[in-house]
Design a protein around this motif. Structure first.
Motif, PDB file in Angstrom:
ATOM      1  N   PRO A   1     -36.312  35.081  13.597  1.00  0.00           N
ATOM      2  CA  PRO A   1     -35.523  34.468  14.523  1.00  0.00           C
ATOM      3  C   PRO A   1     -35.657  32.718  14.955  1.00  0.00           C
ATOM      4  CG  PRO A   1     -37.782  35.256  15.454  1.00  0.00           C
ATOM      5  CD  PRO A   1     -37.646  35.203  14.833  1.00  0.00           C
ATOM      6  N   PHE A   2     -35.223  32.325  15.637  1.00  0.00           N
ATOM      7  CA  PHE A   2     -35.051  30.875  15.819  1.00  0.00           C
ATOM      8  C   PHE A   2     -33.540  30.682  17.022  1.00  0.00           C
ATOM      9  CE2 PHE A   2     -33.304  26.705  15.298  1.00  0.00           C
ATOM     10  CZ  PHE A   2     -34.425  25.115  14.998  1.00  0.00           C
ATOM     11  N   ASP A   3     -33.877  29.664  17.739  1.00  0.00           N
ATOM     12  CA  ASP A   3     -33.476  29.409  19.191  1.00  0.00           C
ATOM     13  C   ASP A   3     -33.616  28.224  19.381  1.00  0.00           C
ATOM     14  OD1 ASP A   3     -32.039  29.081  21.540  1.00  0.00           O
ATOM     15  OD2 ASP A   3     -32.573  30.709  22.500  1.00  0.00           O
ATOM     16  N   LEU A   4     -32.543  27.465  18.515  1.00  0.00           N
ATOM     17  CA  LEU A   4     -32.955  25.617  19.313  1.00  0.00           C
ATOM     18  C   LEU A   4     -33.273  25.926  20.741  1.00  0.00           C
ATOM     19  CD1 LEU A   4     -32.998  22.735  18.183  1.00  0.00           C
ATOM     20  CD2 LEU A   4     -30.761  22.478  18.220  1.00  0.00           C
TER      21      LEU A   4
ATOM     22  N   HIS B   1     -46.371  27.846  -2.231  1.00  0.00           N
ATOM     23  CA  HIS B   1     -45.383  29.081  -2.421  1.00  0.00           C
ATOM     24  C   HIS B   1     -44.993  30.246  -1.265  1.00  0.00           C
ATOM     25  CE1 HIS B   1     -43.156  32.603  -3.882  1.00  0.00           C
ATOM     26  NE2 HIS B   1     -41.984  31.851  -4.683  1.00  0.00           N
ATOM     27  N   PHE B   2     -44.058  29.974  -0.725  1.00  0.00           N
ATOM     28  CA  PHE B   2     -43.207  30.408   0.442  1.00  0.00           C
ATOM     29  C   PHE B   2     -42.709  31.560  -0.060  1.00  0.00           C
ATOM     30  CE2 PHE B   2     -41.581  31.583   4.227  1.00  0.00           C
ATOM     31  CZ  PHE B   2     -42.240  32.408   4.590  1.00  0.00           C
ATOM     32  N   ARG B   3     -42.768  33.118  -0.290  1.00  0.00           N
ATOM     33  CA  ARG B   3     -42.008  33.788   0.433  1.00  0.00           C
ATOM     34  C   ARG B   3     -41.194  34.776   1.152  1.00  0.00           C
ATOM     35  NH1 ARG B   3     -39.030  37.440  -4.872  1.00  0.00           N
ATOM     36  NH2 ARG B   3     -38.274  35.114  -4.850  1.00  0.00           N
ATOM     37  N   CYS B   4     -40.493  34.465   1.844  1.00  0.00           N
ATOM     38  CA  CYS B   4     -40.516  34.923   3.022  1.00  0.00           C
ATOM     39  C   CYS B   4     -39.779  36.762   3.557  1.00  0.00           C
ATOM     40  CB  CYS B   4     -38.828  34.088   4.215  1.00  0.00           C
ATOM     41  SG  CYS B   4     -38.587  35.278   5.335  1.00  0.00           S
ATOM     42  N   ILE B   5     -40.472  37.418   3.978  1.00  0.00           N
ATOM     43  CA  ILE B   5     -40.227  38.895   3.754  1.00  0.00           C
ATOM     44  C   ILE B   5     -39.611  39.116   6.136  1.00  0.00           C
ATOM     45  CG2 ILE B   5     -41.324  40.940   3.645  1.00  0.00           C
ATOM     46  CD1 ILE B   5     -43.558  39.817   2.553  1.00  0.00           C
ATOM     47  N   LEU B   6     -39.963  38.537   6.355  1.00  0.00           N
ATOM     48  CA  LEU B   6     -39.523  39.074   7.854  1.00  0.00           C
ATOM     49  C   LEU B   6     -38.295  38.279   8.349  1.00  0.00           C
ATOM     50  CD1 LEU B   6     -41.900  40.137   9.159  1.00  0.00           C
ATOM     51  CD2 LEU B   6     -40.516  41.383   8.322  1.00  0.00           C
ATOM     52  N   PRO B   7     -37.154  38.593   8.676  1.00  0.00           N
ATOM     53  CA  PRO B   7     -36.433  37.217   9.111  1.00  0.00           C
ATOM     54  C   PRO B   7     -36.679  36.383  10.571  1.00  0.00           C
ATOM     55  CG  PRO B   7     -35.405  39.773   9.885  1.00  0.00           C
ATOM     56  CD  PRO B   7     -36.644  39.609   8.892  1.00  0.00           C
TER      57      PRO B   7
ATOM     58  N   HIS C   1     -37.975  22.207  11.590  1.00  0.00           N
ATOM     59  CA  HIS C   1     -36.834  22.030  10.841  1.00  0.00           C
ATOM     60  C   HIS C   1     -37.820  23.148   9.172  1.00  0.00           C
ATOM     61  CE1 HIS C   1     -35.848  17.463  10.564  1.00  0.00           C
ATOM     62  NE2 HIS C   1     -36.749  17.402  10.854  1.00  0.00           N
ATOM     63  N   ILE C   2     -38.982  23.419   9.208  1.00  0.00           N
ATOM     64  CA  ILE C   2     -38.501  24.771   8.472  1.00  0.00           C
ATOM     65  C   ILE C   2     -38.415  25.861   8.659  1.00  0.00           C
ATOM     66  CG2 ILE C   2     -40.915  26.233   7.529  1.00  0.00           C
ATOM     67  CD1 ILE C   2     -42.302  23.615   7.462  1.00  0.00           C
ATOM     68  N   PHE C   3     -38.269  26.470  10.509  1.00  0.00           N
ATOM     69  CA  PHE C   3     -37.817  27.445  10.761  1.00  0.00           C
ATOM     70  C   PHE C   3     -36.214  27.417  11.115  1.00  0.00           C
ATOM     71  CE2 PHE C   3     -41.847  28.517  13.535  1.00  0.00           C
ATOM     72  CZ  PHE C   3     -42.281  29.007  12.609  1.00  0.00           C
ATOM     73  N   SER C   4     -36.028  26.181  11.438  1.00  0.00           N
ATOM     74  CA  SER C   4     -34.431  25.954  11.287  1.00  0.00           C
ATOM     75  C   SER C   4     -33.605  26.868   9.585  1.00  0.00           C
ATOM     76  CB  SER C   4     -33.538  24.398  12.268  1.00  0.00           C
ATOM     77  OG  SER C   4     -33.825  23.964  10.577  1.00  0.00           O
ATOM     78  N   LEU C   5     -34.348  26.224   8.613  1.00  0.00           N
ATOM     79  CA  LEU C   5     -33.855  26.654   7.586  1.00  0.00           C
ATOM     80  C   LEU C   5     -34.062  28.369   7.577  1.00  0.00           C
ATOM     81  CD1 LEU C   5     -34.553  22.980   5.717  1.00  0.00           C
ATOM     82  CD2 LEU C   5     -32.465  24.529   6.078  1.00  0.00           C
ATOM     83  N   LEU C   6     -35.522  28.157   7.910  1.00  0.00           N
ATOM     84  CA  LEU C   6     -35.768  29.829   7.826  1.00  0.00           C
ATOM     85  C   LEU C   6     -34.437  30.737   8.326  1.00  0.00           C
ATOM     86  CD1 LEU C   6     -40.200  29.874   7.686  1.00  0.00           C
ATOM     87  CD2 LEU C   6     -38.023  30.609   5.802  1.00  0.00           C
ATOM     88  N   ALA C   7     -34.246  30.370   9.318  1.00  0.00           N
ATOM     89  CA  ALA C   7     -33.309  30.893  10.309  1.00  0.00           C
ATOM     90  C   ALA C   7     -32.131  31.100   8.962  1.00  0.00           C
ATOM     91  CB  ALA C   7     -32.495  30.124  11.693  1.00  0.00           C
TER      92      ALA C   7
END
Length: 113
Positions: free
Chosen positions: A76-79, A68-74, A18-24
Motif C-alpha cells: 500500500p502506498f499513499d503519497l 535481489h528482491f522479489r515482492c510477494i505482498l502488494p 522512490h522504492i515504495f512508490s515504484l513497488l506500488a
C-alpha cells in the motif's frame, strides 16, 4: 523492464519514497536488483523490504552490496504519508523527502519568497 535511480537519494526518507512508490505500481512478482555502498545505507534494504517479499544478499565487493528482491505482498502506498509541512510568515510550506527546505526554510528560499 529496467528502471534505475540515476542519482543517489539524499536521505533514507527519499530512498524509501522512490522504492515504495515504484513497488506500488509495478507487478507484484517484479524482480528488483538494488546496489549501493554500505555507508550510503544499502543495508537498510533488508529490514525495509523483507515484510513485503524475499530479500537476498547476492554479492558484496569494494564496500558495496547487491541485493535481489522479489515482492510477494502488494504494497500500500499513499503519497500523503510522505508530505511534511511547516509555516513561514503565514504561509504553509509543504515538502517531500529529498526536497530542499525539508526541516525549515533555507536562506535561498527565504530570499525568493
Amino acid at each position: 523492464m529496467r528502471l534505475g535511480l540515476h542519482k543517489k537519494p539524499k536521505n533514507k526518507g527519499e530512498a524509501q519514497l522512490h522504492i515504495f512508490s515504484l513497488l506500488a505500481i509495478l507487478p507484484v512478482t517484479t524482480d528488483w536488483w538494488l546496489v549501493g555502498e554500505q555507508r550510503s545505507g544499502i543495508r537498510h534494504v533488508e529490514p525495509l523490504l523483507s515484510p513485503f517479499g524475499i530479500v537476498t544478499l547476492v554479492d558484496t565487493a569494494r564496500r558495496c552490496r547487491l541485493y535481489h528482491f522479489r515482492c510477494i505482498l502488494p504494497l500500500p502506498f499513499d503519497l500523503l504519508n510522505y508530505w511534511d509541512r511547516y509555516n513561514y510568515q503565514g504561509l504553509t510550506i509543504k515538502t517531500l523527502p529529498g526536497i530542499f527546505s525539508r526541516d525549515g526554510l533555507d536562506a535561498g528560499s527565504q530570499l525568493l519568497l
